[in-house]
Design a protein around this motif. Structure first.
Motif, mmCIF file in Angstrom:
data_model
loop_
_atom_site.group_PDB
_atom_site.id
_atom_site.type_symbol
_atom_site.label_atom_id
_atom_site.label_comp_id
_atom_site.label_asym_id
_atom_site.label_seq_id
_atom_site.Cartn_x
_atom_site.Cartn_y
_atom_site.Cartn_z
ATOM 1 N N GLN A 1 0.708 -1.278 -0.035
ATOM 2 C CA GLN A 1 0.202 -0.192 0.132
ATOM 3 C C GLN A 1 0.810 1.340 -0.127
ATOM 4 O O GLN A 1 0.379 2.233 -0.729
ATOM 5 C CB GLN A 1 -0.875 -0.117 1.045
ATOM 6 C CG GLN A 1 -1.933 1.116 1.153
ATOM 7 C CD GLN A 1 -2.527 1.360 2.726
ATOM 8 O OE1 GLN A 1 -2.338 0.786 3.534
ATOM 9 N NE2 GLN A 1 -3.513 2.019 2.522
ATOM 10 N N LYS B 1 -0.571 -2.246 -7.805
ATOM 11 C CA LYS B 1 -1.680 -2.979 -7.032
ATOM 12 C C LYS B 1 -1.480 -2.706 -5.523
ATOM 13 O O LYS B 1 -0.617 -2.796 -4.985
ATOM 14 C CB LYS B 1 -1.705 -4.418 -7.399
ATOM 15 C CG LYS B 1 -2.141 -4.607 -8.808
ATOM 16 C CD LYS B 1 -1.972 -6.159 -9.068
ATOM 17 C CE LYS B 1 -2.388 -6.467 -10.788
ATOM 18 N NZ LYS B 1 -1.821 -7.647 -11.219
ATOM 19 N N PHE B 2 -2.807 -2.484 -5.007
ATOM 20 C CA PHE B 2 -2.734 -2.213 -3.414
ATOM 21 C C PHE B 2 -2.354 -0.817 -2.953
ATOM 22 O O PHE B 2 -2.349 -0.621 -1.877
ATOM 23 C CB PHE B 2 -2.521 -3.489 -2.646
ATOM 24 C CG PHE B 2 -2.998 -4.623 -2.643
ATOM 25 C CD1 PHE B 2 -4.267 -4.954 -2.111
ATOM 26 C CD2 PHE B 2 -2.617 -5.868 -3.443
ATOM 27 C CE1 PHE B 2 -4.852 -6.084 -1.987
ATOM 28 C CE2 PHE B 2 -3.171 -6.899 -3.643
ATOM 29 C CZ PHE B 2 -4.264 -6.973 -3.034
ATOM 30 N N GLN B 3 -1.821 -0.165 -4.060
ATOM 31 C CA GLN B 3 -1.310 0.962 -3.519
ATOM 32 C C GLN B 3 -2.014 2.004 -3.284
ATOM 33 O O GLN B 3 -2.901 2.503 -4.232
ATOM 34 C CB GLN B 3 -0.252 1.382 -4.746
ATOM 35 C CG GLN B 3 1.055 1.755 -4.209
ATOM 36 C CD GLN B 3 2.046 2.209 -5.494
ATOM 37 O OE1 GLN B 3 1.785 2.605 -6.551
ATOM 38 N NE2 GLN B 3 3.321 1.675 -5.307
#
Lengths: 151, 282, 287, 332
Positions: A59, A137-139
């Protein structure tokens, strides 16, 4: 996302104090070189690594995350890494199920004497992540939009 | 509930803090510090009435409501106890540190109602902080008020806040008596030892012509109120301040309500009679 | 669903409940009661014998009840709880997690042939796995073939998609999440006294609602309950935004079954969760 | 005036030239107000959207200011008040905006973030032709076919909408629609809510005396303490303020908060004036039906029925109101 010109992979490796971190130390003493893309976080035991650390790392802008500990059977606390093994076998699959590339999260056993293995692993993983390119992704949006270079 | 002071030097948006600086820090007790706050050009951020509050923040850590303990020509002061993440960060500050400030918020002590009366201030622990602004106001306008008693208690002699006021400044004031007590004494302590409510009953103040300003931890307020009732004080004559979790400070965000009143806007100053009208929830 | 049988079961339930309340076996009984709407029931807490008649038993008795026992951890008398198969597994879950004492509960077993809830389709335990008294006769269980075929069918389908498709699917789901935490609060495996997600000052989880934060919440929850999930489907039922939450936890369960052998939570009364133990012979896939 | 239904797209297109137009639609399976892209379908088939329109004025996460720490602190207000139109909002939700107006624009302080968005919002309400089983707005003193707080009121007569402007903003809309509007049209009769609730001003007063009543223990028991009721509620406005920090800089945002959460009223040091579900449910119901009436002279419940529809434990505010009404009769 197009690969920016000066992009360098950012990798966090959670390393157990007794084995992998010592291995890294030994690598240093022997003047072995490993990519500066890998940032080590020393933990008392690989089982200290809360799976949420992995999520949070992605993240907050990491392109790859590693968990490294003693070989099974060699845990300083006798059984810690047996839990690690189970925990991250499942975590790895859950991440892949959610669309993360398998190479972005890896767990490895590296002992205190395996300085060369440490160097080789870090070099190899960095190369893999470089190949994959930046992770979004998920960032958090803030990182997706450039992170510290925002201003 | 009393009128609200609207003076505000911040941007027109009441939720945006004004950048100010801490120009002096004084260690009151091991875990309480007083901060002198001025605007960046050395001015007073705003002129609060006694009892009003300020939202003080370090934007990256948090923001919380504190009582303003004193003010001068060009500054305001707030005494803050190290109790959590934000206050810990305050305690790590050095003079010159910039902080966010917005306010003043809430109502204030009903100074007009107190004029001509004898006053009894009761404070416990950090609870002396909100009343200190009023005590200072009374001394600045000494002729307006009758005899002043200040009853203050803390856990131990080290925990007494505003020691200079207690031992040097206030005893010198005309017609003023200080009564200081601690829960546990030490080798050098010669004053009274005992809880505030017990000492209060021992001192046996007459309710005639006297108003009480009461502030401290909830448990002390509870028992001191009972003692005051026993001594014959009317609920209208006992004034206290409440504490609730606050976020916005301007009566919008919802959490500091007691019944239909918002502590940040309609409080924090209430008489016991006013509190009786509200649901028992705090 | 055999209606006459279920109507009879309801009558038996009321009779038993009245008796239990009259003779003081239990302090109160948690069951289902009517609401304004015919097709909705709500949890009912019956404390007096005459309230026993307000208990209902029909295809809308959908809410899981076991977790309400957490509101009363030290009851004066036993708490009577109506348990279907899934509820009884929830009780085992809570007992296993040391949240409640089995002795404090009196379990009124309710064999259940399925409710108005899609999760009941592949139910593997229609009859309670633990109870103190069983109301009526047990119902016929799904065949093992049907239950196991149903159990991970969706997961297997989903795994066939490409990583990017899977990511997109979940990202869109988490975009919908409003972070009401209903999934957490209803879940019998979510019994932490204070959830990490409520500790904003610690920094585990931001309070802002955006895709990244909701993803972290969703995955953390999935992982945290994944090895203890009793597959009751309450998380999915309560989600006001309709997220397929079970598809995350079931993935965990599927992998656990693949890696560590057959595993169903809450079926045995004492069984440590898979991630709370280890085996020296576990596969070693990390080099 | 009248607007042919076949001209609705065109009418919205006219508005969207000047402003972002929000319409009821289904996004990823969730019915909500979403920005109209000129083509997506407008879903007026539902009585109420699943998610309320409040986030147009009061986003779930709203950035307030950015900051930079260091020797000098820099604080920069973030202003984001685009011109917006919300179309197809029901009378209960219009009343909800009225409630939020009172909170954010009255009582000493004006909330700049809300005020900025509110000023730039035009509200076009479409009256209900039918009601849901959880609808009870007419018990709360509203009409399903009339929203006095709207800028433009539209009512469905089958092939056309009867259109009426209530405010200056509304007149501007009518002006823009001039080529499409036809004279005449009769407002249809309002549908009636099937659900009747015994709400009255006396209930609010009655409730204010019921703070210690045993009813709270009982009604709160099924509550699981989630925020579903508060987040689907069109009037719930409580918020939290937090920072999104990236080392020495970040943004301060406010976000929806729920009085049902344990950390909502917990103070530093751990004391919580509302420690359990009894206190929290009481605070919510009292706020909706009594406290707000005391402070702002209107109820904070518009009767949209969303909470009753979505509550995981099937708790129902209408059943609660009726319980209180009965309580009154027993005590009389």
């Amino acid at each position: 996302m197009s690969v920016e010109k000066n992009w360098e992979p950012k990798i966090i490796a959670f390393t157990c104090n007794w084995c992998t971190y010592t291995g890294a130390d030994l690598a240093g003493l022997n003047r072995m070189k490993y990519p500066e893309n890998v940032h080590l976080v020393r933990v008392p035991c690989s089982s200290r690594v809360n799976p949420q650390f992995i999520l949070r790392a992605f993240q907050k802008g990491c392109d790859g995350v590693m968990v490294c500990g003693c070989h099974p059977g060699d845990c300083h606390y006798a059984t810690g890494n047996y839990f690690t093994r189970r925990r991250f076998m499942l975590m790895k699959r859950l991440l892949e199920y959610n669309g993360i590339d398998p190479q972005r999260f890896q767990a490895r056993w590296i002992s205190g004497s395996e300085a060369a293995k440490f160097r080789d692993t870090m070099t190899q993983v960095t190369a893999q992540i470089r190949e994959l390119g930046p992770n979004s992704k998920f960032q958090e949006k803030w990182y997706q939009e450039g992170g510290p270079e925002n201003e | 509930m009393h009128s609200i002071n609207h003076e505000c030097t911040c941007s027109s948006n009441p939720l945006i803090p004004h950048v100010c600086q801490v120009t002096a820090i004084k260690q009151e007790t091991p875990d309480v510090q007083t901060y002198r706050i001025q605007t960046l050009d050395g001015q007073k951020p705003f002129s609060p009435m006694p009892g009003q509050l300020a939202m003080i923040s370090l934007p990256d850590v948090g923001e919380a409501m504190f009582s303003i303990t004193a003010q001068g020509e060009d500054y305001i002061e707030s005494a803050i106890k190290n109790a959590g993440q934000l206050t810990q960060a305050f305690h790590e500050m050095t003079p010159g540190q910039q902080i966010g400030v917005r306010g003043p918020y809430g109502n204030h002590f009903p100074v007009d109602d107190l004029k001509g009366k004898d006053l009894l201030f009761i404070g416990g622990g950090i609870g002396l902080a909100p009343v200190r602004s009023l005590i200072r106001y009374c001394f600045a306008n000494r002729e307006d008020f009758g005899h002043i008693d200040i009853l203050y208690g803390a856990r131990s002699p080290e925990d007494l806040v505003f020691k200079e006021d207690l031992s040097l400044n206030w005893p010198k004031e005309k017609d003023t008596t200080l009564h200081v007590t601690v829960d546990r004494g030490n080798e050098t302590w010669e004053g009274n030892v005992g809880f505030v409510p017990a000492y209060l009953e021992e001192l046996a103040f007459s309710p005639v012509g006297r108003k009480v300003i009461l502030c401290g931890p909830p448990i002390m307020i509870k028992f001191a109120s009972q003692s005051l009732m026993k001594m014959g004080f009317a609920k209208e004559d006992v004034i206290t301040t409440l504490e609730m979790r606050m976020k916005c400070g301007i009566g919008k965000c919802g959490r500091c309500n007691i019944g239909s009143k918002y502590v940040c806007l309609d409080g924090p100053v209430f008489t016991l009679a006013e509190l009786d009208e509200l649901p028992d929830e705090n | 669903m055999n209606d006459t049988l279920e109507i009879k079961r309801e009558a038996q339930l009321r009779e038993t409940a009245r008796r239990l309340l009259e003779d003081g076996t239990v302090g109160y009984i948690i069951g289902w009661g009517t609401t304004r709407f015919e097709d909705k029931t709500a949890p009912l807490f019956a404390a007096k014998p005459e309230e026993a008649d307000r208990l209902v038993w029909n295809e809308y008795c959908i809410n899981s009840l076991a977790k309400y026992s957490l509101d009363d951890k030290y009851p004066e008398k036993k708490i009577g709880i109506c348990v279907r198969g899934c509820d009884s597994r929830a009780v085992n879950r809570l007992v296993n997690d040391k949240q409640i004492e089995r002795e404090n509960l009196f379990l009124i077993g309710m064999p259940c042939s399925g409710k108005e809830n899609s999760v009941c389709e592949g139910c593997s335990h229609k009859n309670p796995v633990v109870y103190d008294i069983l109301i009526g006769e047990p119902v016929e269980e799904n065949t093992e073939e049907k239950a196991s075929a149903e159990r991970f069918r969706e997961i297997e389908e989903f795994e066939k998609m490409s990583p990017d498709e899977r990511y997109e699917f979940w990202a869109k789901q988490y975009d919908k999440c409003i972070r009401c935490y209903a999934c957490r609060n209803i879940c019998p495996a979510c019994s932490c006294k204070e959830c990490y997600a409520d500790q904003y000052m610690v920094g585990w989880q931001g309070k802002q609602n955006n895709r990244a934060e909701s993803q972290v919440y969703g995955l953390t929850r999935a992982y945290h309950v994944g090895d203890r999930c009793i597959e009751c489907g309450e998380c999915e039922r309560v989600c006001p935004m309709g997220l397929p939450i079970m598809r995350q936890t079931k993935k965990m369960l599927k992998d656990i079954n693949d890696l560590f052998g057959n595993y169903e939570c809450g079926v045995e009364s004492e069984r440590a969760p898979v991630l709370g133990e280890y085996d020296l012979t576990d596969r070693d896939e990390f080099m | 005036m009248q607007l042919d239904k076949s001209d609705l797209q065109e009418a919205l297109r006219i508005l969207s030239a000047e402003a972002g137009v929000f319409v009821p639609s289904v996004v990823e399976g969730v019915s909500r107000f979403a920005l109209w892209d000129g083509e997506s379908s407008i879903d007026l088939s539902r009585v109420n959207t699943e998610l309320p329109p409040k986030d147009i004025l009061f986003p779930q996460t709203e950035k307030m200011y950015s900051y930079k720490m260091g020797k000098n602190i820099e604080i920069k207000e973030i202003i984001d008040n685009p011109k917006q139109v919300v179309f197809g909002i029901r009378p209960c939700d219009v009343k909800s905006i009225g409630c939020m107006d009172k909170v954010f624009l009255e009582k000493t302080y004006v909330d700049s973030f809300y005020a900025g968005k509110r000023e730039n919002l035009t509200v076009i309400s479409v009256g209900c032709t039918q009601t849901d089983r959880t609808c009870f707005c007419d018990s709360m003193g509203l009409s399903p076919s009339d929203a006095p707080g709207a800028d433009v009121m539209m009512n469905d007569t089958g092939d056309t909408f009867v259109v009426e402007a209530y405010t200056d903003k509304g007149k501007q809309v009518m002006e823009a629609w001039k080529p499409l509007l036809k004279k005449g049209g009769k407002k249809p009769a309002a549908p009636e809510c099937t659900l009747k609730v015994k709400m009255s001003p006396e209930i609010s007063v009655k409730l204010s005396k019921m703070f210690e009543h045993p009813i709270w223990e009982e009604v709160s028991r099924p509550c699981i303490g989630c925020a579903t009721c508060t987040y689907v509620c069109p009037t719930c406005y409580c918020f939290d303020m937090n920072s999104d920090n990236h080392s020495s800089e970040g943004t301060k945002f406010r976000c929806w908060d729920s009085c049902m959460f344990s950390d909502y009223s917990r103070m530093a040091g751990g004391h919580n004036p509302r420690p359990g579900k009894k206190e929290r449910v009481r605070n919510r119901y009292m706020h909706k039906l009594s406290y707000f009436n005391e402070r702002y002279e209107t109820s904070l419940c518009a009767g949209c029925g969303r909470c009753a529809d979505k509550c995981p434990a099937h708790m129902d505010i209408t059943a609660f109101i009726d319980r209180v009404a009965e309580e009154e009769m027993e005590n009389a």
